[in-house]
Design a protein around this motif. Structure first.
Motif, PDB file in Angstrom:
ATOM      1  N   SER A 124      -4.154  -4.786  -9.509  1.00  0.00           N
ATOM      2  CA  SER A 124      -4.379  -5.118  -8.096  1.00  0.00           C
ATOM      3  C   SER A 124      -3.450  -4.318  -7.189  1.00  0.00           C
ATOM      4  O   SER A 124      -3.838  -3.917  -6.077  1.00  0.00           O
ATOM      5  CB  SER A 124      -4.168  -6.614  -7.856  1.00  0.00           C
ATOM      6  N   PHE A 125      -2.228  -4.091  -7.647  1.00  0.00           N
ATOM      7  CA  PHE A 125      -1.279  -3.282  -6.889  1.00  0.00           C
ATOM      8  C   PHE A 125      -1.615  -1.796  -6.998  1.00  0.00           C
ATOM      9  O   PHE A 125      -1.689  -1.079  -5.986  1.00  0.00           O
ATOM     10  CB  PHE A 125       0.149  -3.531  -7.388  1.00  0.00           C
ATOM     11  N   VAL A 126      -1.816  -1.326  -8.198  1.00  0.00           N
ATOM     12  CA  VAL A 126      -2.047   0.105  -8.414  1.00  0.00           C
ATOM     13  C   VAL A 126      -3.315   0.563  -7.695  1.00  0.00           C
ATOM     14  O   VAL A 126      -3.334   1.619  -7.038  1.00  0.00           O
ATOM     15  CB  VAL A 126      -2.113   0.415  -9.918  1.00  0.00           C
ATOM     16  N   ASP A 127      -4.379  -0.210  -7.784  1.00  0.00           N
ATOM     17  CA  ASP A 127      -5.630   0.163  -7.103  1.00  0.00           C
ATOM     18  C   ASP A 127      -5.439   0.190  -5.586  1.00  0.00           C
ATOM     19  O   ASP A 127      -5.970   1.073  -4.895  1.00  0.00           O
ATOM     20  CB  ASP A 127      -6.747  -0.817  -7.456  1.00  0.00           C
ATOM     21  N   ALA A 128      -4.706  -0.773  -5.052  1.00  0.00           N
ATOM     22  CA  ALA A 128      -4.483  -0.832  -3.599  1.00  0.00           C
ATOM     23  C   ALA A 128      -3.670   0.365  -3.125  1.00  0.00           C
ATOM     24  O   ALA A 128      -3.975   0.968  -2.083  1.00  0.00           O
ATOM     25  CB  ALA A 128      -3.775  -2.129  -3.230  1.00  0.00           C
ATOM     26  N   TRP A 129      -2.628   0.742  -3.877  1.00  0.00           N
ATOM     27  CA  TRP A 129      -1.801   1.882  -3.485  1.00  0.00           C
ATOM     28  C   TRP A 129      -2.589   3.183  -3.572  1.00  0.00           C
ATOM     29  O   TRP A 129      -2.479   4.043  -2.694  1.00  0.00           O
ATOM     30  CB  TRP A 129      -0.557   1.961  -4.362  1.00  0.00           C
ATOM     31  N   ASN A 130      -3.385   3.330  -4.605  1.00  0.00           N
ATOM     32  CA  ASN A 130      -4.209   4.536  -4.722  1.00  0.00           C
ATOM     33  C   ASN A 130      -5.231   4.620  -3.591  1.00  0.00           C
ATOM     34  O   ASN A 130      -5.495   5.701  -3.057  1.00  0.00           O
ATOM     35  CB  ASN A 130      -4.922   4.568  -6.074  1.00  0.00           C
ATOM     36  N   TYR A 131      -5.800   3.486  -3.205  1.00  0.00           N
ATOM     37  CA  TYR A 131      -6.735   3.477  -2.081  1.00  0.00           C
ATOM     38  C   TYR A 131      -6.029   3.933  -0.808  1.00  0.00           C
ATOM     39  O   TYR A 131      -6.563   4.736  -0.032  1.00  0.00           O
ATOM     40  CB  TYR A 131      -7.325   2.073  -1.888  1.00  0.00           C
ATOM     41  N   GLY A 132      -4.814   3.425  -0.588  1.00  0.00           N
ATOM     42  CA  GLY A 132      -4.080   3.788   0.617  1.00  0.00           C
ATOM     43  C   GLY A 132      -3.695   5.246   0.673  1.00  0.00           C
ATOM     44  O   GLY A 132      -3.598   5.842   1.749  1.00  0.00           O
ATOM     45  N   ALA A 178       3.668  -4.103   4.140  1.00  0.00           N
ATOM     46  CA  ALA A 178       2.234  -4.360   3.997  1.00  0.00           C
ATOM     47  C   ALA A 178       1.457  -3.339   3.166  1.00  0.00           C
ATOM     48  O   ALA A 178       0.603  -3.728   2.365  1.00  0.00           O
ATOM     49  CB  ALA A 178       1.592  -4.502   5.379  1.00  0.00           C
ATOM     50  N   PRO A 179       1.674  -2.013   3.325  1.00  0.00           N
ATOM     51  CA  PRO A 179       0.843  -1.105   2.525  1.00  0.00           C
ATOM     52  C   PRO A 179       1.049  -1.219   1.024  1.00  0.00           C
ATOM     53  O   PRO A 179       0.245  -0.692   0.252  1.00  0.00           O
ATOM     54  CB  PRO A 179       1.239   0.284   3.040  1.00  0.00           C
ATOM     55  N   PHE A 180       2.097  -1.937   0.599  1.00  0.00           N
ATOM     56  CA  PHE A 180       2.325  -2.149  -0.830  1.00  0.00           C
ATOM     57  C   PHE A 180       1.744  -3.478  -1.330  1.00  0.00           C
ATOM     58  O   PHE A 180       1.964  -3.867  -2.467  1.00  0.00           O
ATOM     59  CB  PHE A 180       3.824  -2.089  -1.137  1.00  0.00           C
TER      60      PHE A 180
END
Length: 534
Positions: A111-119, A180-182
Motif C-alpha cells: 500500500s505504501f510502495v504503490d502509493a509512492w510509485n504513483y506519486g 502526506a505524500p508518503f
C-alpha cells in the motif's frame, strides 16, 4: 492602513450577513460536529496531489502515515513499527499489522510502495512529487519511459516490511515520513484516482461521514474512524469544514457560536479579538511564511532585469509598518525564505538586507532595471478574496507605488482555488501572494518545495543548479548543525537571485467559540483537530 475595532453594531451586521451567506441559524447544532473554517480544496483529495492548506487540513485527518507530528511538532511512529538504518541511506521499514483502510482492506507494505510509485510517476504530474527524487530510480520513473513504472529503490520484503534505498544519505528523510505524500493508498484508489479523491478511503482517525460528505464550496463532513488504532484518536464526534468566502463572516459566526474554531482572525478584528474572546483567543508563533512571487514569463521579470526589479520591490515594502498598523504584532517581517520557528533559522543571512525597507536603494535598483528595459504597465499582486489578504496586499501595493512611483494595485480572485489553479497552470500573468505552512517541522520542506528546480510546487519557476547542489549537500550533512550551515549558503543563493519576495512570518491569531472547552493551535498554525473538545 487603518484598523477598525469591532463594535456591537458592526458585529450584528456581520452576523446578519453570515446567516444569509451560510444558510445556518444560531439554533443549528451542526449534528454535534466541531465546525472549523475552511475553503474549497484545489483538487480531489489525493495525498500526493494535495499541496495547499484547504485540502491538506482534510487529508491529514483521513490518513495515517508511518509517523505523525503532535501539536508541538514532535514526531512519533504511527503505522511504523520500526524504521531502521545504519547509514541514513538504506532503510528497512516495518509496519504494524492488522491496520485497515476504511473499506475493510488491510494496509500492507505494498500500500505504501504503490502509493509512492504513483506519486513519482511522471505522467501522473503529482504536486507533491518533490519528496521522491532522493529515492533510487526516481529519475527514470519521472521521465516515464515504458520500462520504468516503479522506483528501483523501493522493494517489498513481505506484507509488513519494505526497504528504501536513497541516492545519498539524508538527514531529513525519516522525519518527513509523516508527510502526506508518503501516506498509503488502497487498491481501490488506482481504479479511478479522480473519483477516489472525491470520496477517499483512508486509514486515519477520521473518515468521510457519507458518500456525499463533500458538498463543493459548502462543507466537508468527517466522522471518527472507529477502527483507527493509532496515537491520535478523535476526541470529538467529528469535524465539519465550513467553506467561507470572507473571513469577516467566519469571525461573526465564531462570536455567535455558529463556528467552533477559527484559525484566521480577519484584519478588522485584530485590534479587538483578544478582548472579544477573552481566554478563548489564541496567539502563538507558527511555521508559516507569506511571500510574493512572480513567474519569469511576466514582462520585465526575467533574467538580470527581473532580479533587479524583485530586489527593488522588496526594499520598497515597509514590512514593519504594515505588521504594526494592520496586523498588531501577529505578523513578523521575514528574515529568510523559511519560517522563524524552525530549527536552524538564522537572522542576518548574507543578502538578507534586501528584506529591509530602503527607499533610496529601491529606487536605485529600479533605475538600473529601467536601463535594461524601461518599465511599462502596472504592477499587480493577485490574492484570494476569501483568505483575508486584501488589507495587507493593498498596503504592500501602496508602499511600492509610493516608493518607486509606479502604478501598483492588488488584483483580487474570488477563491483560493481560483488563484491556485492559475498559478499552477502558469497563466496568472502577474505577481501573486502565496504562503507555505509547514507540513513537517523542517527547513528542508520549505526550501525544497518552493525552490528545488524539479518541484511541482515551485510556483515561481526558479531554476538554480547551485541552489539544488547545496540543498542536496545539506541533506547529506553528518549533523544538523552542519546541514544548517549549508542551508545558509543555499539561502544566500536565493537572495542573490531574489527567487521571490518573502514578506512575513506568522504569529497566529485564532480563537474558539464558547461551545468549545479545548482547542489548541499546533506548531504549523492549524488546529490540533483530533484533540478539539466541545
Amino acid at each position: 492602513m487603518r484598523v477598525k475595532t469591532i463594535t456591537a453594531l458592526f458585529t450584528a451586521a456581520l452576523v446578519a450577513t453570515s446567516l444569509t451567506l451560510t444558510g445556518c441559524s444560531s439554533s443549528d447544532d451542526n449534528s454535534d460536529l466541531v465546525t472549523v473554517n475552511a475553503g474549497e480544496p484545489q483538487n480531489p483529495l489525493v495525498p500526493t496531489n494535495t499541496n495547499e492548506n484547504m485540502g491538506g487540513r482534510v487529508v491529514d485527518r483521513l490518513w495515517a502515515g508511518l509517523k505523525y507530528y503532535d501539536a508541538k511538532g514532535v514526531s512519533h511512529n504511527e503505522m511504523a513499527q520500526s524504521i531502521e538504518t545504519t547509514d541514513r541511506q538504506h532503510y528497512k521499514i516495518t509496519i504494524k499489522p492488522d491496520w485497515k483502510f476504511t473499506d475493510g482492506t488491510t494496509v500492507t507494505s505494498k500500500s505504501f510502495v504503490d502509493a509512492w510509485n504513483y506519486g513519482a510517476l511522471g505522467t501522473n504530474a503529482q504536486l507533491q512529487n518533490w519528496v521522491f527524487p532522493p529515492i533510487v530510480g526516481y529519475d527514470e520513473v519521472a521521465a516515464n519511459p515504458p520500462t520504468a513504472q516503479t522506483m528501483s529503490g523501493l522493494k517489498i520484503v513481505d506484507d509488513h516490511t519494505f526497504t528504501v534505498d536513497l541516492k545519498q544519505p539524508s538527514i531529513d528523510f525519516e522525519l518527513e515520513l509523516g508527510f502526506a505524500p508518503f501516506y498509503p493508498l488502497p487498491e481501490a484508489a488506482f481504479k479511478d484516482m479522480k473519483a477516489y479523491g472525491e470520496n477517499p478511503i483512508g486509514n486515519g482517525p477520521y473518515k468521510f461521514a457519507s458518500a456525499d460528505a463533500w458538498q463543493h464550496n459548502v462543507q466537508i463532513d468527517l466522522v471518527p474512524n472507529p477502527d483507527y488504532p493509532g496515537g491520535r484518536p478523535a476526541k470529538n464526534n467529528g469535524l465539519r469544514f465550513k467553506m467561507y468566502q470572507n473571513m469577516d463572516t467566519a469571525y461573526a459566526d465564531l462570536l455567535q457560536g455558529n463556528l467552533d474554531v477559527l484559525d484566521v482572525i480577519p484584519d478588522v478584528a485584530l485590534a479587538s479579538y483578544e478582548q472579544d474572546l477573552g481566554d478563548r483567543a489564541i496567539h502563538k508563533p507558527i511555521a508559516y511564511s507569506q511571500h510574493i512571487g512572480i513567474q519569469p514569463t511576466v514582462p520585465h521579470f526575467s533574467g538580470p532585469e527581473g532580479v533587479l526589479r524583485r530586489k527593488a520591490i522588496s526594499m520598497a515594502i515597509n514590512r514593519e509598518q504594515i505588521a504594526t498598523n494592520i496586523f498588531h504584532g501577529t505578523r513578523v517581517p521575514a528574515k529568510d525564505f523559511t519560517a522563524f520557528t524552525l530549527d536552524g533559522f538564522r537572522e542576518n543571512l548574507p543578502g538578507a538586507e534586501v528584506l529591509k525597507f530602503n527607499p533610496d536603494e529601491a529606487k536605485k535598483l529600479w533605475a538600473q532595471a529601467d536601463a535594461i528595459s524601461p518599465w511599462s504597465g502596472t504592477y499587480q499582486i493577485a490574492y484570494n478574496s476569501d483568505g483575508g489578504h486584501q488589507g495587507w496586499i493593498e498596503a504592500v501595493a501602496n508602499s511600492v507605488k509610493n516608493t518607486l512611483g509606479i502604478d501598483a494595485v492588488g488584483a483580487p480572485y474570488p477563491t483560493f482555488k481560483n488563484i491556485r489553479d492559475e498559478i499552477h497552470n502558469h497563466n496568472v500573468g502577474k505577481a501573486f501572494r502565496y504562503g507555505w505552512q509547514g507540513d513537517y517541522p523542517s527547513m528542508f520542506e520549505f526550501l525544497t518545495a518552493l525552490f528545488l528546480s524539479t518541484s511541482e510546487t515551485n510556483d515561481v519557476d526558479y531554476k538554480s543548479p547551485e541552489f539544488d547542489r547545496l540543498l542536496n549537500t545539506a541533506l547529506a550533512a553528518p549533523t544538523p548543525a552542519a546541514a544548517y550551515d549549508i542551508l545558509a549558503q543555499a539561502q544566500a543563493v536565493l537572495f542573490q537571485d531574489m527567487a521571490d519576495i518573502p514578506i512575513f512570518d506568522y504569529n497566529v491569531a485564532a480563537g474558539r467559540s464558547d461551545r468549545v472547552k479545548k482547542a489548541e493551535v499546533a506548531w504549523s498554525g492549524l488546529f490540533d483537530f483530533e484533540n478539539i473538545e466541545k
